[in-house]
Scaffold this motif. Structure first.
Motif, PDB file in Angstrom:
ATOM      1  N   THR A  69      19.330  12.556  15.421  1.00  0.00           N
ATOM      2  CA  THR A  69      20.427  12.065  16.277  1.00  0.00           C
ATOM      3  C   THR A  69      21.391  10.924  15.733  1.00  0.00           C
ATOM      4  O   THR A  69      20.887  10.316  14.725  1.00  0.00           O
ATOM      5  N   ASN A  70      22.509  10.966  15.992  1.00  0.00           N
ATOM      6  CA  ASN A  70      23.603  10.245  15.244  1.00  0.00           C
ATOM      7  C   ASN A  70      23.573   9.064  15.920  1.00  0.00           C
ATOM      8  O   ASN A  70      23.830   8.785  17.280  1.00  0.00           O
ATOM      9  N   GLN A  71      23.738   7.742  15.313  1.00  0.00           N
ATOM     10  CA  GLN A  71      23.660   6.429  16.070  1.00  0.00           C
ATOM     11  C   GLN A  71      24.974   6.210  16.787  1.00  0.00           C
ATOM     12  O   GLN A  71      24.856   5.568  17.667  1.00  0.00           O
ATOM     13  N   VAL A  72      25.978   6.967  16.240  1.00  0.00           N
ATOM     14  CA  VAL A  72      27.468   6.621  17.074  1.00  0.00           C
ATOM     15  C   VAL A  72      27.157   7.208  18.347  1.00  0.00           C
ATOM     16  O   VAL A  72      27.802   6.625  19.494  1.00  0.00           O
ATOM     17  N   VAL A  73      26.601   8.430  18.435  1.00  0.00           N
ATOM     18  CA  VAL A  73      26.530   9.043  19.600  1.00  0.00           C
ATOM     19  C   VAL A  73      25.526   8.198  20.623  1.00  0.00           C
ATOM     20  O   VAL A  73      25.912   8.016  21.807  1.00  0.00           O
ATOM     21  N   GLU A  74      24.518   7.526  20.110  1.00  0.00           N
ATOM     22  CA  GLU A  74      23.602   6.765  20.977  1.00  0.00           C
ATOM     23  C   GLU A  74      24.493   5.674  21.370  1.00  0.00           C
ATOM     24  O   GLU A  74      24.365   4.891  22.638  1.00  0.00           O
ATOM     25  N   VAL A  75      25.297   4.977  20.546  1.00  0.00           N
ATOM     26  CA  VAL A  75      26.010   3.687  20.888  1.00  0.00           C
ATOM     27  C   VAL A  75      26.946   4.127  22.080  1.00  0.00           C
ATOM     28  O   VAL A  75      27.121   3.445  23.006  1.00  0.00           O
ATOM     29  N   ALA A  76      27.479   5.132  21.761  1.00  0.00           N
ATOM     30  CA  ALA A  76      28.437   5.777  22.836  1.00  0.00           C
ATOM     31  C   ALA A  76      28.005   5.894  24.124  1.00  0.00           C
ATOM     32  O   ALA A  76      28.283   5.529  25.284  1.00  0.00           O
ATOM     33  N   LYS A  77      26.670   6.457  24.102  1.00  0.00           N
ATOM     34  CA  LYS A  77      25.774   6.512  25.498  1.00  0.00           C
ATOM     35  C   LYS A  77      25.590   5.299  26.276  1.00  0.00           C
ATOM     36  O   LYS A  77      25.649   4.992  27.448  1.00  0.00           O
TER      37      LYS A  77
END
Length: 102
Positions: A69-77
């Motif tokens: 997973t992309n960390q940017v996606v995780e931070v956005a979630k």
């Protein structure tokens, strides 16, 4: 078996000497006897080295699943979840005020 003088072996039944060294002259002075007496048979034999080996193989399969997973996606979630929690806190706070001071 080693002795400086004499070695005596007595048995009521069979006597077996297999793969052994008997020396009645360990001090090398040329004296000493090996006496073997048995009520039945006397067997003197050499020994042989032998090797037994066993191998076994075990085979199987395994499945590995990998998720990247992309960390940017995780931070956005995580940010979205934080905003939702903040909104719920504001609603609870407002409900508390209304119930406290109707």
């Amino acid at each position: 078996m080693s002795a400086n003088n004499n070695i005596g072996l007595n048995a009521a039944g069979n006597t077996e000497i297999i793969g052994s060294n008997l020396s009645a002259d360990a001090d090398q002075n040329y004296s000493g006897d090996v006496n073997i007496s048995a009520g039945e048979d006397v067997l003197i034999a050499e020994s042989y080295e032998s090797v037994n080996s066993a191998t076994s193989n075990t085979e199987g399969t395994a499945t590995l699943s990998v998720s990247v997973t992309n960390q940017v996606v995780e931070v956005a979630k995580a940010y979205e979840n934080l905003e939702a929690a903040d909104e719920q806190f504001k609603e609870i706070k407002e409900d508390y005020r209304q119930n406290l001071w109707p």
